[in-house]
Every structure is written in C-alpha cells, then in structure tokens.
Design a protein around this motif. Structure first.
Motif: not given
Length: 150
Positions: A66, A93, A134
């Motif tokens: 994240v 991410t 993410g």
C-alpha cells in the motif's frame, strides 16, 4: 534455521532490495494501518498457514502493498481521478508486486522457493484508516523439506 524462516527471510530480503519499498511488516492484515510511524509504500507479509509434506513445506501468505493517497484540496469537475495520486499509487504498488513475482516465476533464488498458487492482484482503493491505495494478493510458496528444525 528452518524452512518457514527461510521463506519469510527470503521474501523480506527481496522486498528490501526494491528501492520503492520503505517499510516491511509482518502483522495480521487488519493491523497494517495502525502504526503511525509507517513510511509508505509499505509491504505487509501476513503468514496465513503452512502445510508439511514429505517433500515440501508450503506457506500461504496474504501480501498487502500500500501507498498513502494524497488528494488535492481543490474543487474539480474532472472525473479522471486527477485530483489524487490514486493511479500513481496503483502503478507503484503493482510494480513492487510484479518485481517479486518475476523473481519467483523465473526461479531467481538459491533456496528453490517456488510458487504453488497465486491469486489475482486485488486493487485496494482508499483502504483503511489512512486512505491507502495498493494491491493485495494471496501467495502460496513451497520450499524443499530438508527436515531442518530450530
């Protein structure tokens, strides 16, 4: 050391090599966003369970990667998400996950750790307390059972 330690240690070292990663944790997934000292992007390795057979030891992880969302404090009528860094967060991410998976898929490790199963990368949008974006995925890794114990 034992095989579970070896898998966990290898994962941590792989993520430490990635210049995009700032923090690595091994917390239960629900507790990721409770530490105010976290520096994002953050990778969390949540060991779910293990399976021991005569030849291999498998470990199931929930991996969460994240980044904190930044939102521009301005009124906009644009619907293309340019008022935040959401797309940047997802790209960053995803790249972190991609690099790890490539290393595993191409067998770039001396411990013979391999992927047994992998879920799709689930997108996290404005997730948890600190508006995180993410990816999250489940990963089952195996390592040969050498019979080592602590």
């Amino acid at each position: 050391m034992n095989e579970i330690f070896d898998i966990n240690d290898w994962l941590i070292k792989e993520f430490q090599k990635n210049v995009l990663v700032n923090t690595i944790s091994t917390l239960p997934t629900i507790q990721i966003d409770t530490n105010i000292q976290n520096i994002y992007p953050l990778v969390n390795l949540d060991l779910q369970d293990t399976d021991i057979t005569e030849n291999t030891i498998s470990s199931n992880y929930r991996i969460t990667i994240v980044q904190q969302r930044d939102t521009k404090q301005q009124v906009t009528d644009n619907k293309l998400l340019i008022d935040s860094n959401y797309i940047d967060n997802v790209s960053e991410t995803h790249s972190i996950a991609h690099k790890l998976l490539n290393a595993l898929l191409r067998n770039y490790n001396d411990l013979n750790i391999s992927i047994v199963a992998q879920s799709n990368l689930r997108q996290l949008k404005n997730w948890s307390r600190n508006s995180l974006d993410g990816v999250q995925f489940d990963l089952e890794l195996s390592i040969p059972n050498a019979g080592t114990i602590c």
